[in-house]
Design a protein around this motif. Sequence first.
Motif, mmCIF file in Angstrom:
data_model
loop_
_atom_site.group_PDB
_atom_site.id
_atom_site.type_symbol
_atom_site.label_atom_id
_atom_site.label_comp_id
_atom_site.label_asym_id
_atom_site.label_seq_id
_atom_site.Cartn_x
_atom_site.Cartn_y
_atom_site.Cartn_z
ATOM 1 N N ALA A 136 9.160 -11.673 -18.431
ATOM 2 C CA ALA A 136 9.393 -11.721 -16.760
ATOM 3 C C ALA A 136 9.212 -10.163 -16.672
ATOM 4 O O ALA A 136 9.495 -9.378 -18.161
ATOM 5 C CB ALA A 136 10.154 -12.173 -16.570
ATOM 6 N N LEU A 137 8.934 -9.381 -15.722
ATOM 7 C CA LEU A 137 9.259 -7.998 -15.590
ATOM 8 C C LEU A 137 10.371 -8.371 -14.694
ATOM 9 O O LEU A 137 11.000 -9.356 -13.370
ATOM 10 C CB LEU A 137 8.064 -7.281 -14.676
ATOM 11 N N ALA A 138 11.257 -6.900 -14.717
ATOM 12 C CA ALA A 138 12.433 -6.928 -13.668
ATOM 13 C C ALA A 138 12.323 -5.860 -13.029
ATOM 14 O O ALA A 138 12.283 -4.589 -13.277
ATOM 15 C CB ALA A 138 13.709 -7.468 -14.186
ATOM 16 N N LEU A 139 11.770 -5.586 -11.402
ATOM 17 C CA LEU A 139 11.108 -4.227 -10.723
ATOM 18 C C LEU A 139 12.200 -4.474 -9.825
ATOM 19 O O LEU A 139 13.279 -5.543 -8.705
ATOM 20 C CB LEU A 139 10.147 -5.060 -9.988
ATOM 21 N N GLN A 140 13.493 -3.344 -9.802
ATOM 22 C CA GLN A 140 13.842 -3.540 -8.295
ATOM 23 C C GLN A 140 14.611 -2.220 -8.121
ATOM 24 O O GLN A 140 13.790 -0.707 -8.884
ATOM 25 C CB GLN A 140 15.482 -3.589 -9.674
ATOM 26 N N LYS A 141 15.054 -1.613 -6.485
ATOM 27 C CA LYS A 141 14.597 -0.494 -6.406
ATOM 28 C C LYS A 141 16.295 0.156 -6.599
ATOM 29 O O LYS A 141 16.938 -0.357 -7.081
ATOM 30 C CB LYS A 141 15.098 -0.444 -4.352
ATOM 31 N N PRO A 164 5.056 18.113 -6.850
ATOM 32 C CA PRO A 164 5.187 19.737 -6.708
ATOM 33 C C PRO A 164 4.751 20.581 -5.811
ATOM 34 O O PRO A 164 4.746 21.946 -5.526
ATOM 35 C CB PRO A 164 4.516 20.179 -8.107
ATOM 36 N N GLU A 165 3.165 19.736 -5.130
ATOM 37 C CA GLU A 165 2.302 20.729 -4.327
ATOM 38 C C GLU A 165 3.398 20.943 -2.849
ATOM 39 O O GLU A 165 3.639 21.728 -2.138
ATOM 40 C CB GLU A 165 1.256 19.569 -4.244
ATOM 41 N N ASN A 166 4.439 19.407 -2.606
ATOM 42 C CA ASN A 166 4.991 19.504 -1.143
ATOM 43 C C ASN A 166 6.389 18.456 -1.249
ATOM 44 O O ASN A 166 5.885 17.909 -0.822
ATOM 45 C CB ASN A 166 3.833 19.634 -0.405
ATOM 46 N N ASP A 167 7.442 19.382 -1.108
ATOM 47 C CA ASP A 167 8.085 18.552 -1.169
ATOM 48 C C ASP A 167 8.878 17.573 -0.181
ATOM 49 O O ASP A 167 9.151 16.926 0.092
ATOM 50 C CB ASP A 167 9.377 19.199 -1.431
ATOM 51 N N MET A 168 7.800 17.660 1.080
ATOM 52 C CA MET A 168 8.008 16.355 2.038
ATOM 53 C C MET A 168 6.570 15.583 1.334
ATOM 54 O O MET A 168 7.368 14.571 2.116
ATOM 55 C CB MET A 168 6.884 17.159 3.684
ATOM 56 N N ASN A 169 6.771 15.513 0.267
ATOM 57 C CA ASN A 169 5.649 14.204 0.141
ATOM 58 C C ASN A 169 6.550 14.036 -1.032
ATOM 59 O O ASN A 169 7.249 13.951 -2.214
ATOM 60 C CB ASN A 169 4.326 14.641 -0.964
ATOM 61 N N SER A 170 6.920 12.075 -1.222
ATOM 62 C CA SER A 170 8.309 11.585 -1.693
ATOM 63 C C SER A 170 7.517 10.317 -1.821
ATOM 64 O O SER A 170 7.487 9.485 -1.496
ATOM 65 C CB SER A 170 9.163 11.799 -1.306
ATOM 66 N N TYR A 171 8.888 10.148 -3.199
ATOM 67 C CA TYR A 171 8.543 8.273 -3.431
ATOM 68 C C TYR A 171 9.519 7.838 -3.826
ATOM 69 O O TYR A 171 10.420 8.506 -4.585
ATOM 70 C CB TYR A 171 7.518 8.032 -4.406
ATOM 71 N N GLU A 172 10.059 6.958 -3.633
ATOM 72 C CA GLU A 172 10.974 6.164 -3.544
ATOM 73 C C GLU A 172 10.891 5.567 -5.569
ATOM 74 O O GLU A 172 9.809 5.435 -6.237
ATOM 75 C CB GLU A 172 10.791 4.970 -2.788
ATOM 76 N N VAL A 173 11.974 5.590 -6.189
ATOM 77 C CA VAL A 173 12.423 5.121 -7.472
ATOM 78 C C VAL A 173 12.485 4.283 -7.413
ATOM 79 O O VAL A 173 13.217 3.428 -6.603
ATOM 80 C CB VAL A 173 12.803 5.999 -8.737
ATOM 81 N N GLY A 207 0.689 -0.757 0.280
ATOM 82 C CA GLY A 207 -0.325 -0.064 -0.044
ATOM 83 C C GLY A 207 0.475 1.484 0.101
ATOM 84 O O GLY A 207 -0.333 2.390 0.384
ATOM 85 N N ILE A 208 2.410 0.840 0.042
ATOM 86 C CA ILE A 208 2.807 2.631 -0.232
ATOM 87 C C ILE A 208 3.451 2.602 -1.762
ATOM 88 O O ILE A 208 4.223 1.728 -1.842
ATOM 89 C CB ILE A 208 4.500 2.187 0.899
ATOM 90 N N PRO A 209 3.055 3.527 -1.896
ATOM 91 C CA PRO A 209 3.479 4.139 -3.153
ATOM 92 C C PRO A 209 4.665 4.195 -3.761
ATOM 93 O O PRO A 209 5.310 4.725 -3.146
ATOM 94 C CB PRO A 209 2.212 5.245 -4.230
ATOM 95 N N PHE A 210 5.658 3.940 -4.808
ATOM 96 C CA PHE A 210 6.246 4.287 -5.039
ATOM 97 C C PHE A 210 6.358 5.190 -6.749
ATOM 98 O O PHE A 210 5.260 4.289 -7.809
ATOM 99 C CB PHE A 210 7.605 3.414 -4.782
ATOM 100 N N PHE A 211 7.574 4.924 -7.010
ATOM 101 C CA PHE A 211 7.656 6.037 -8.740
ATOM 102 C C PHE A 211 8.048 5.019 -9.296
ATOM 103 O O PHE A 211 9.241 4.517 -9.496
ATOM 104 C CB PHE A 211 8.138 7.182 -8.879
#
Length: 205
Positions: free
Chosen positions: A171-176, A184-193, A95-99
């Motif tokens: 297959a798909l390869a997912l890696q952090k 852009p509204e709030n730099d306090m909100n960020s997402y792992e890429v 449930g934690i969004p990432f980009f």
Amino acid sequence: MARIKVPEGLRDIIKLAMEDVLEYQALEQGPVFLIPLKVPMESQKFMDDHKHYTKSNINVCYAAPRSKKKARKWYETQMTIPRKVRSIEGYPNKGIPFFIVTDDGFGFLAHTTSDNNKQLAAVGDELILGKWIKGRLVQDGLVTPIEDVSKDIDRNGMITKEMLEKYGCNALALQKTSERVYSPENDMNSYEVWTLKMVWSEENE
């Protein structure tokens, strides 16, 4: 690399510069989570025995419709991650969004969801992942999108092993990565890429 800012209300896929994609890939770290694309062989397209993936994974659009009045959309997918992959340390928290940054230059928000945190899905528009995967097969002329799946009695729009072999991906390869993107509204909100690639895996043959 330009600092990517993700709209807080992102509900679609965005185009990224390939130079940024390559820089993100250079910052990959930790394990690679391989997500198999489970599909039938051409000769197995009508084997609806729950063993040949004719109505699940990237072919879930051929499953029973959610509503009697409306067929599933062809781009709908259900990416289920195997237990052994989910058990690897570093697997995304539920449930934690990432980009996600794809290997062909697109970006979108995603999260893991469902029971036991077993499914990967885009945030907002649930068709994004399917449009990205199937869209590449369409672009290569391997399959034609189906407007109404309920009328596809020959299952011409079903993804098969033969199609994936021709494309060179099963297959798909997912890696952090070590990077984050910001709202852009709030730099306090960020997402792992995280990076996402379509790959060939011998484990999924």
